[in-house]
Design a protein around this motif. Structure first.
Motif, PDB file in Angstrom:
ATOM      1  N   UNK A   1       0.694  -1.137   0.034  1.00  0.00           N
ATOM      2  CA  UNK A   1      -0.121  -0.138   0.037  1.00  0.00           C
ATOM      3  C   UNK A   1       0.875   1.381   0.037  1.00  0.00           C
ATOM      4  N   UNK A   2       2.058   1.243   0.699  1.00  0.00           N
ATOM      5  CA  UNK A   2       2.888   2.522   0.612  1.00  0.00           C
ATOM      6  C   UNK A   2       3.424   2.416  -0.453  1.00  0.00           C
ATOM      7  N   UNK A   3       3.878   1.589  -1.321  1.00  0.00           N
ATOM      8  CA  UNK A   3       4.354   1.908  -2.659  1.00  0.00           C
ATOM      9  C   UNK A   3       3.432   2.480  -3.427  1.00  0.00           C
ATOM     10  N   UNK A   4       2.124   1.785  -3.316  1.00  0.00           N
ATOM     11  CA  UNK A   4       1.216   2.139  -4.564  1.00  0.00           C
ATOM     12  C   UNK A   4       0.636   3.641  -4.157  1.00  0.00           C
ATOM     13  N   UNK A   5       1.175   4.159  -2.866  1.00  0.00           N
ATOM     14  CA  UNK A   5       0.720   5.406  -2.548  1.00  0.00           C
ATOM     15  C   UNK A   5       1.868   6.509  -2.772  1.00  0.00           C
ATOM     16  N   UNK A   6       3.004   5.876  -3.203  1.00  0.00           N
ATOM     17  CA  UNK A   6       4.278   6.752  -3.712  1.00  0.00           C
ATOM     18  C   UNK A   6       4.313   6.974  -5.176  1.00  0.00           C
TER      19      UNK A   6
END
Length: 299
Positions: A50-55
């Motif tokens: 999720x953190x990757x997809x929000x970066x």
């Protein structure tokens, strides 16, 4: 095409917020500075995906395939693939070995062998098969037997793909040194090209080239102070012990990459990825990681 792998250690972090931010920076640098086309990560979970997809800095230029499916309480691969948008990548299957004849996942011991991906690019070369693995730690009871079983199953899968005419890359954290892979398993991956090229089903292990000292990487541009480790793994807690450093992350290619193709190995590009960000993460005041990324190039 440059293919990279990194055991991020995110799921074991004691300072997850800080480490996630720095790992995201490293991921960005692997794509921008190293020009990686495909990056496989392990020891990650759905929260980090999720953190990757929000970066937006990362996700705007790459696609993502999670391989984090949980098969049982103790069996989750914790892998994902990030790849540039001109690449076509598909998750084919999870390879799991069960040590009982009935093969049921609710009995016996289930062992993570690897996750198989198929990749094609805009070039005219045929598809590649890539199997990404993260084998059990040597702290795991009975790890020697689990490694043997995983290697046998990985060998079987690899042989089947080769018989179908595929070229195969194996990459991951095997928690064994290259010498142990030869001595203690039947993976049939070697560093002797004369021997490898005598049989189309043998593999060439690129990981013997990862034994270099970190103080010598990248032409000393990062200095030598406190960079006393070598290989792909530097223990956070016992780096000064006899086995505190090792090559545990490997890349293996099928023999056709050495001569027949159509995909060929650009061996001089095989390396440990090492830069200021990674140096700080592994040698800084607060040691946050114990594995360095690796990469290989095929064309």
């Amino acid at each position: 095409m440059i293919i990279s792998f990194w055991n991020t250690g995110i799921i074991h972090s004691n300072d997850r917020t800080s480490q996630e931010l720095q790992v995201l920076q490293v991921i960005y640098s692997i794509f921008t500075d190293e020009n990686t086309d495909i990056l496989f990560l392990c020891e990650i979970d759905d929260d980090f995906i999720t953190q990757i997809s929000q970066s937006h800095e990362i996700f705007d230029s790459v696609n993502l395939i999670p391989a984090t499916e949980k098969f049982s309480r103790n069996l989750c691969f914790g892998i994902c693939a990030l790849y540039k948008k001109h690449i076509s990548l598909d998750l084919i299957k999870y390879n799991i070995f069960n040590d009982l004849d009935d093969g049921r996942q609710n009995t016996g011991t289930n062992i993570k062998v690897g996750v198989e991906f198929s990749v094609s690019s805009s070039e005219n070369n045929p598809d590649l098969s890539i199997i990404v693995s993260h084998w059990s730690s040597k702290k795991t009871p009975g790890y020697e037997f689990k490694h043997k079983d995983a290697a046998e199953e990985l060998r079987r899968e690899c042989t089947q793909l080769l018989e179908y005419g595929k070229q195969v890359i194996l990459i991951g954290d095997y928690n064994k040194t290259p010498e142990e892979i030869i001595r203690d398993t039947n993976l049939k991956s070697y560093n002797n090209k004369f021997y490898v090229l005598r049989d189309s089903k043998r593999l060439y292990n690129l990981s013997f080239s990862f034994n270099g000292q970190h103080s010598l990487l990248n032409n000393n541009m990062y200095g030598i102070v406190n960079q006393n480790g070598f290989g792909t793994f530097v223990s956070r807690s016992s780096r000064a012990s006899e086995n505190g450093c090792a090559v545990l992350d490997h890349a293996h290619v099928s023999s056709a990459f050495l001569n027949e193709g159509p995909w060929l190995l650009k061996e001089g590009s095989t390396k440990i990825i090492y830069n200021d960000l990674l140096k700080q993460l592994i040698y800084g005041k607060d040691t946050l990681i114990d594995h360095l990324p690796i990469s290989l190039e095929v064309y």
